[in-house]
Design a protein around this motif. Structure first.
Motif, PDB file in Angstrom:
ATOM      1  N   GLU A  10      88.186  40.764 -35.018  1.00 18.99           N
ATOM      2  CA  GLU A  10      87.221  39.691 -35.224  1.00 18.99           C
ATOM      3  C   GLU A  10      87.257  39.231 -36.673  1.00 18.99           C
ATOM      4  O   GLU A  10      87.783  39.917 -37.552  1.00 18.99           O
ATOM      5  CB  GLU A  10      85.801  40.128 -34.833  1.00 18.99           C
ATOM      6  CG  GLU A  10      85.093  41.009 -35.829  1.00 18.99           C
ATOM      7  CD  GLU A  10      85.714  42.367 -35.985  1.00 18.99           C
ATOM      8  OE1 GLU A  10      85.778  42.825 -37.142  1.00 18.99           O
ATOM      9  OE2 GLU A  10      86.150  42.957 -34.979  1.00 18.99           O
ATOM     10  N   ALA A  11      86.699  38.049 -36.894  1.00 20.60           N
ATOM     11  CA  ALA A  11      86.574  37.517 -38.252  1.00 20.60           C
ATOM     12  C   ALA A  11      85.170  36.951 -38.406  1.00 20.60           C
ATOM     13  O   ALA A  11      84.618  36.380 -37.463  1.00 20.60           O
ATOM     14  CB  ALA A  11      87.617  36.437 -38.504  1.00 20.60           C
ATOM     15  N   GLY A  12      84.602  37.114 -39.583  1.00 18.66           N
ATOM     16  CA  GLY A  12      83.233  36.670 -39.814  1.00 18.66           C
ATOM     17  C   GLY A  12      82.299  37.848 -39.930  1.00 18.66           C
ATOM     18  O   GLY A  12      82.690  39.007 -39.761  1.00 18.66           O
ATOM     19  N   CYS A  13      81.042  37.548 -40.207  1.00 21.03           N
ATOM     20  CA  CYS A  13      80.051  38.598 -40.427  1.00 21.03           C
ATOM     21  C   CYS A  13      78.895  38.459 -39.443  1.00 21.03           C
ATOM     22  O   CYS A  13      78.763  37.457 -38.747  1.00 21.03           O
ATOM     23  CB  CYS A  13      79.532  38.544 -41.869  1.00 21.03           C
ATOM     24  SG  CYS A  13      78.656  37.013 -42.281  1.00 21.03           S
ATOM     25  N   PHE A  14      78.047  39.487 -39.411  1.00 23.62           N
ATOM     26  CA  PHE A  14      76.881  39.502 -38.528  1.00 23.62           C
ATOM     27  C   PHE A  14      75.613  39.060 -39.253  1.00 23.62           C
ATOM     28  O   PHE A  14      74.516  39.381 -38.808  1.00 23.62           O
ATOM     29  CB  PHE A  14      76.667  40.909 -37.965  1.00 23.62           C
ATOM     30  CG  PHE A  14      77.666  41.310 -36.917  1.00 23.62           C
ATOM     31  CD1 PHE A  14      77.670  40.712 -35.670  1.00 23.62           C
ATOM     32  CD2 PHE A  14      78.602  42.301 -37.167  1.00 23.62           C
ATOM     33  CE1 PHE A  14      78.580  41.093 -34.693  1.00 23.62           C
ATOM     34  CE2 PHE A  14      79.512  42.698 -36.208  1.00 23.62           C
ATOM     35  CZ  PHE A  14      79.510  42.085 -34.964  1.00 23.62           C
ATOM     36  N   THR A  15      75.747  38.342 -40.340  1.00 28.82           N
ATOM     37  CA  THR A  15      74.578  37.848 -41.081  1.00 28.82           C
ATOM     38  C   THR A  15      74.173  36.493 -40.521  1.00 28.82           C
ATOM     39  O   THR A  15      74.992  35.569 -40.471  1.00 28.82           O
ATOM     40  CB  THR A  15      74.901  37.723 -42.582  1.00 28.82           C
ATOM     41  OG1 THR A  15      75.316  39.002 -43.071  1.00 28.82           O
ATOM     42  CG2 THR A  15      73.682  37.247 -43.364  1.00 28.82           C
ATOM     43  N   PHE A  16      72.914  36.378 -40.116  1.00 23.92           N
ATOM     44  CA  PHE A  16      72.447  35.164 -39.466  1.00 23.92           C
ATOM     45  C   PHE A  16      71.507  34.397 -40.381  1.00 23.92           C
ATOM     46  O   PHE A  16      70.295  34.304 -40.156  1.00 23.92           O
ATOM     47  CB  PHE A  16      71.780  35.505 -38.124  1.00 23.92           C
ATOM     48  CG  PHE A  16      72.727  36.154 -37.155  1.00 23.92           C
ATOM     49  CD1 PHE A  16      73.591  35.396 -36.396  1.00 23.92           C
ATOM     50  CD2 PHE A  16      72.771  37.538 -37.033  1.00 23.92           C
ATOM     51  CE1 PHE A  16      74.492  35.995 -35.513  1.00 23.92           C
ATOM     52  CE2 PHE A  16      73.667  38.153 -36.152  1.00 23.92           C
ATOM     53  CZ  PHE A  16      74.525  37.367 -35.396  1.00 23.92           C
ATOM     54  N   ASN A  17      72.062  33.861 -41.430  1.00 21.17           N
ATOM     55  CA  ASN A  17      71.352  32.955 -42.327  1.00 21.17           C
ATOM     56  C   ASN A  17      72.404  32.209 -43.133  1.00 21.17           C
ATOM     57  O   ASN A  17      73.589  32.472 -43.027  1.00 21.17           O
ATOM     58  CB  ASN A  17      70.349  33.700 -43.232  1.00 21.17           C
ATOM     59  CG  ASN A  17      71.009  34.758 -44.094  1.00 21.17           C
ATOM     60  OD1 ASN A  17      72.048  34.526 -44.724  1.00 21.17           O
ATOM     61  ND2 ASN A  17      70.420  35.953 -44.135  1.00 21.17           N
ATOM     62  N   ARG A  18      71.948  31.275 -43.939  1.00 22.66           N
ATOM     63  CA  ARG A  18      72.876  30.532 -44.787  1.00 22.66           C
ATOM     64  C   ARG A  18      72.801  31.099 -46.196  1.00 22.66           C
ATOM     65  O   ARG A  18      71.727  31.216 -46.764  1.00 22.66           O
ATOM     66  CB  ARG A  18      72.533  29.041 -44.787  1.00 22.66           C
ATOM     67  CG  ARG A  18      72.611  28.409 -43.395  1.00 22.66           C
ATOM     68  CD  ARG A  18      72.384  26.904 -43.434  1.00 22.66           C
ATOM     69  NE  ARG A  18      72.294  26.368 -42.088  1.00 22.66           N
ATOM     70  CZ  ARG A  18      73.329  26.022 -41.344  1.00 22.66           C
ATOM     71  NH1 ARG A  18      74.556  26.179 -41.829  1.00 22.66           N
ATOM     72  NH2 ARG A  18      73.170  25.534 -40.126  1.00 22.66           N
ATOM     73  N   GLY A  19      73.927  31.477 -46.721  1.00 23.56           N
ATOM     74  CA  GLY A  19      73.951  32.052 -48.053  1.00 23.56           C
ATOM     75  C   GLY A  19      75.363  32.199 -48.557  1.00 23.56           C
ATOM     76  O   GLY A  19      76.344  31.971 -47.834  1.00 23.56           O
ATOM     77  N   LYS A  20      75.486  32.587 -49.788  1.00 25.62           N
ATOM     78  CA  LYS A  20      76.786  32.768 -50.409  1.00 25.62           C
ATOM     79  C   LYS A  20      77.534  33.910 -49.711  1.00 25.62           C
ATOM     80  O   LYS A  20      76.961  34.953 -49.404  1.00 25.62           O
ATOM     81  CB  LYS A  20      76.607  33.085 -51.893  1.00 25.62           C
ATOM     82  CG  LYS A  20      77.917  33.152 -52.676  1.00 25.62           C
ATOM     83  CD  LYS A  20      77.659  33.406 -54.143  1.00 25.62           C
ATOM     84  CE  LYS A  20      78.956  33.466 -54.927  1.00 25.62           C
ATOM     85  NZ  LYS A  20      78.725  33.722 -56.387  1.00 25.62           N
ATOM     86  N   ASN A  21      78.800  33.677 -49.440  1.00 30.34           N
ATOM     87  CA  ASN A  21      79.676  34.671 -48.798  1.00 30.34           C
ATOM     88  C   ASN A  21      79.230  35.023 -47.380  1.00 30.34           C
ATOM     89  O   ASN A  21      79.562  36.101 -46.868  1.00 30.34           O
ATOM     90  CB  ASN A  21      79.769  35.942 -49.649  1.00 30.34           C
ATOM     91  CG  ASN A  21      80.362  35.673 -51.016  1.00 30.34           C
ATOM     92  OD1 ASN A  21      81.274  34.854 -51.156  1.00 30.34           O
ATOM     93  ND2 ASN A  21      79.841  36.358 -52.037  1.00 30.34           N
ATOM     94  N   VAL A  22      78.472  34.139 -46.743  1.00 25.48           N
ATOM     95  CA  VAL A  22      78.068  34.318 -45.345  1.00 25.48           C
ATOM     96  C   VAL A  22      78.893  33.356 -44.494  1.00 25.48           C
ATOM     97  O   VAL A  22      78.933  32.156 -44.764  1.00 25.48           O
ATOM     98  CB  VAL A  22      76.563  34.048 -45.149  1.00 25.48           C
ATOM     99  CG1 VAL A  22      76.191  34.106 -43.673  1.00 25.48           C
ATOM    100  CG2 VAL A  22      75.738  35.041 -45.949  1.00 25.48           C
ATOM    101  N   SER A  23      79.546  33.875 -43.484  1.00 25.34           N
ATOM    102  CA  SER A  23      80.412  33.016 -42.664  1.00 25.34           C
ATOM    103  C   SER A  23      79.600  32.102 -41.762  1.00 25.34           C
ATOM    104  O   SER A  23      78.523  32.463 -41.281  1.00 25.34           O
ATOM    105  CB  SER A  23      81.359  33.874 -41.815  1.00 25.34           C
ATOM    106  OG  SER A  23      80.644  34.616 -40.847  1.00 25.34           O
TER     107      SER A  23
END
Length: 218
Positions: A10-23
């Motif tokens: 997989e590619a990307g992260c599990f962070t669910f918001n908008r921010g720096k270094n967040v996919s």
């Protein structure tokens, strides 16, 4: 013994918001092949690169490798046949209950991926082994494995199938999946198709799950 192999990453992260270094996206990717000879090819390439004193990490990892290493890896892997399947998830369009936990989001993605994409690579006569790159904590890894097993039971019609989870460093064929997932992510996240264009003729499935949705939840 299996006669069909799928390697998943997989590619990307599990962070669910908008921010720096967040996919913006989370992408699930499988590569399907009839044999694993690519593993030997990549080990041979690594030995050649080491002999020529090229900068190498512990294993081939697209996001960390230097460009000349990436070029060599793509040149090597594209000499052998394989197909690529990708499921694209624009995270902000996921309904809150879908991203309530990493495990729920992960399982949702794999359900779409196997139902509509990867399962088409497996016939009812195949003996299929699906190897997935493990991620997260030990507890999360157990939950992710359970999720993939459950999705396989619902979607795959092979004569027989098994699943396996292991670190990407262990199996060079998982590193093929890593490279393909990275190339697809670069296309979607940054509009950079340099690496994607090298392998686009191998992509048999590339589906944006929420393409038709226009509501963003964050």
């Amino acid at each position: 013994m299996p006669d069909k192999f799928l390697f998943a990453d997989e590619a990307g992260c599990f962070t669910f918001n908008r921010g720096k270094n967040v996919s913006k996206y989370f992408i699930l990717c499988t590569v399907s092949m009839d044999d694993c000879s690519l593993a030997s090819d990549l080990l041979d390439l690594r030995r050649e690169l080491a002999w020529n004193e090229k900068p190498l990490g512990e294993y081939f990892h697209a996001s960390e490798d230097k460009q000349d290493i990436r070029d060599a890896v793509f040149e090597t892997i594209l000499k052998k046949p394989f197909n690529v399947q990708a499921t694209i998830m624009e995270k902000s369009k996921a309904q809150p209950h879908v991203c309530a936990s990493k495990e729920r989001f992960y399982k949702t993605g794999w359900f779409f991926h196997f139902k509509h994409g990867a399962s088409k690579e497996i016939t009812k006569d195949n003996m299929a082994l699906v190897t997935t790159a493990c991620l997260g904590t030990r507890r999360e890894q157990a939950a992710f494995k359970e999720a993939v097993d459950d999705v396989m039971k619902q979607t795959v019609k092979a004569a027989k199938w098994k699943t396996d989870f292991m670190p990407c460093a262990v199996d060079p064929c998982l590193q093929v999946a890593d490279y393909c997932a990275w190339a697809i992510m670069r296309k979607w996240e940054r509009g950079d198709t340099r690496s994607y264009d090298l392998m686009k003729d191998r992509v048999t499935y590339e589906y944006d799950v929420w393409e038709k949705g226009d509501k963003h939840h964050y």
